[in-house]
Design an enzyme around this catalytic site. Structure first.
Site, mmCIF file in Angstrom:
data_model
loop_
_atom_site.group_PDB
_atom_site.id
_atom_site.type_symbol
_atom_site.label_atom_id
_atom_site.label_comp_id
_atom_site.label_asym_id
_atom_site.label_seq_id
_atom_site.Cartn_x
_atom_site.Cartn_y
_atom_site.Cartn_z
ATOM 1 N N ASP A 1 1.546 -1.143 10.829
ATOM 2 C CA ASP A 1 1.901 0.260 10.595
ATOM 3 C C ASP A 1 0.920 1.197 11.282
ATOM 4 O O ASP A 1 -0.291 1.102 11.087
ATOM 5 C CB ASP A 1 1.908 0.500 9.079
ATOM 6 N N HIS B 1 -5.277 13.323 -3.495
ATOM 7 C CA HIS B 1 -4.365 12.407 -2.807
ATOM 8 C C HIS B 1 -5.161 11.480 -1.908
ATOM 9 O O HIS B 1 -6.167 11.891 -1.311
ATOM 10 C CB HIS B 1 -3.360 13.190 -1.951
ATOM 11 N N SER C 1 -4.062 8.477 1.128
ATOM 12 C CA SER C 1 -2.933 7.922 1.857
ATOM 13 C C SER C 1 -2.737 6.454 1.506
ATOM 14 O O SER C 1 -3.680 5.749 1.129
ATOM 15 C CB SER C 1 -3.174 8.061 3.366
ATOM 16 N N HIS D 1 -1.716 4.595 3.896
ATOM 17 C CA HIS D 1 -1.775 4.043 5.247
ATOM 18 C C HIS D 1 -3.224 3.869 5.692
ATOM 19 O O HIS D 1 -4.065 4.740 5.469
ATOM 20 C CB HIS D 1 -1.054 4.967 6.232
#
Length: 274
Positions: free
Chosen positions: A29, A204, A206, A208
């Site tokens: 990814d 927050h 991620s 990823h």
């Protein structure tokens, strides 16, 4: 459960074993391939939720990705500690939570959850709503609240809204618009991109990986062929160039477009079809 899963590190040993056995292809990814360093772990947000929810005086609304049950658990933890009951708003939010509770992933103390229709009967300082719409998605729960079209909720200046997200690439305009609409409602707004200005900690992280993690994974798995996916062309290009910088032959780093077909052969060669 969700808290235990957050503390489970990646099984690096097993990935090294796979690398030792020989890996022909790594599909990776690329969403975070333009970000330096490493992505913080999810559990680092718990203190921020306790802080913001604990000092809020009116109703609290938290917008997150509906599939992130680990974060839902942290918000529930903070709500319970602050003496608040919890309502879930948004079809996908309800669906994921129901499955997570049945599977023992999400743990909500008995008597904590209330239906959205019961909200008007609860004192404001005892209410917390976890909802969809952190990206400003049309017709999501937070969007309807911000526009004043929600069936049960009319936002008031004494309310606190926490947007626990950052804009997905391409959603920047919509994300800014929902912020503008919430500001127009006069709520106390807390967002991750402006956390320092808003007076809170991070809201927050991620899901990823970033560049240091991508680089480490390449050398752990040591594939013969590398294929970056799941992001725009620019992000995938950054990822592909990193692989070349780390020593992979350019001919073994594949850049593709949606709809491309690739044939991989047992001898480690590959070809691209139409």
């Amino acid at each position: 459960d969700a808290e235990r899963l957050a503390e489970m590190p990646t099984d690096v040993t097993r990935r090294k074993e796979l690398g030792d056995d020989g890996v022909m292809l790594l599909i990776s990814d690329s969403t975070g391939a333009n970000g330096p360093g490493r992505t913080p772990t999810e559990h680092t947000l718990q203190v921020s939720f306790h802080d913001v929810i604990g000092r809020a005086e009116g109703r609290v609304f938290v917008a997150i990705f509906s599939s992130n049950m680990n974060r839902v658990q942290m918000i529930v933890n903070a709500a319970v500690q602050a003496g608040r009951r919890v309502a879930l708003d948004g079809r996908s939010m309800m669906s994921y939570a129901e499955i997570a509770v049945r599977q023992g992933i999400l743990k909500i103390p008995k008597g904590t959850v209330l239906a959205m229709r019961e909200m008007p009967n609860i004192p404001p300082n005892q209410v917390l709503v976890i909802c969809t719409g952190g990206q400003g998605e049309p017709n999501a729960a937070l969007q309807r609240m911000a526009e004043g079209t929600h069936k049960h909720i009319k936002l008031n200046p004494g309310d606190t809204v926490i947007v626990s997200s950052t804009p997905i690439p391409g959603n920047e305009i919509r994300y800014q618009q929902i912020g503008d609409e919430l500001a127009h409602q006069g709520v106390h707004l807390f967002r991750h991109p402006t956390a320092e200005i808003d007076g809170c900690g991070p809201l927050h992280v991620s899901s990823h990986a970033r560049r240091d993690e991508h680089r480490e994974l390449m050398h752990i798995v040591r594939p013969k062929i590398f294929l970056p996916i799941y992001a725009g062309t620019l992000h995938r290009r950054y990822h592909a160039e990193m692989a070349v910088e780390e020593g992979w032959p350019r001919n073994n780093v594949i850049m593709t477009d949606n709809g491309d077909s690739i044939l991989f052969c047992a001898d480690g060669t590959w070809g691209q079809g139409s």
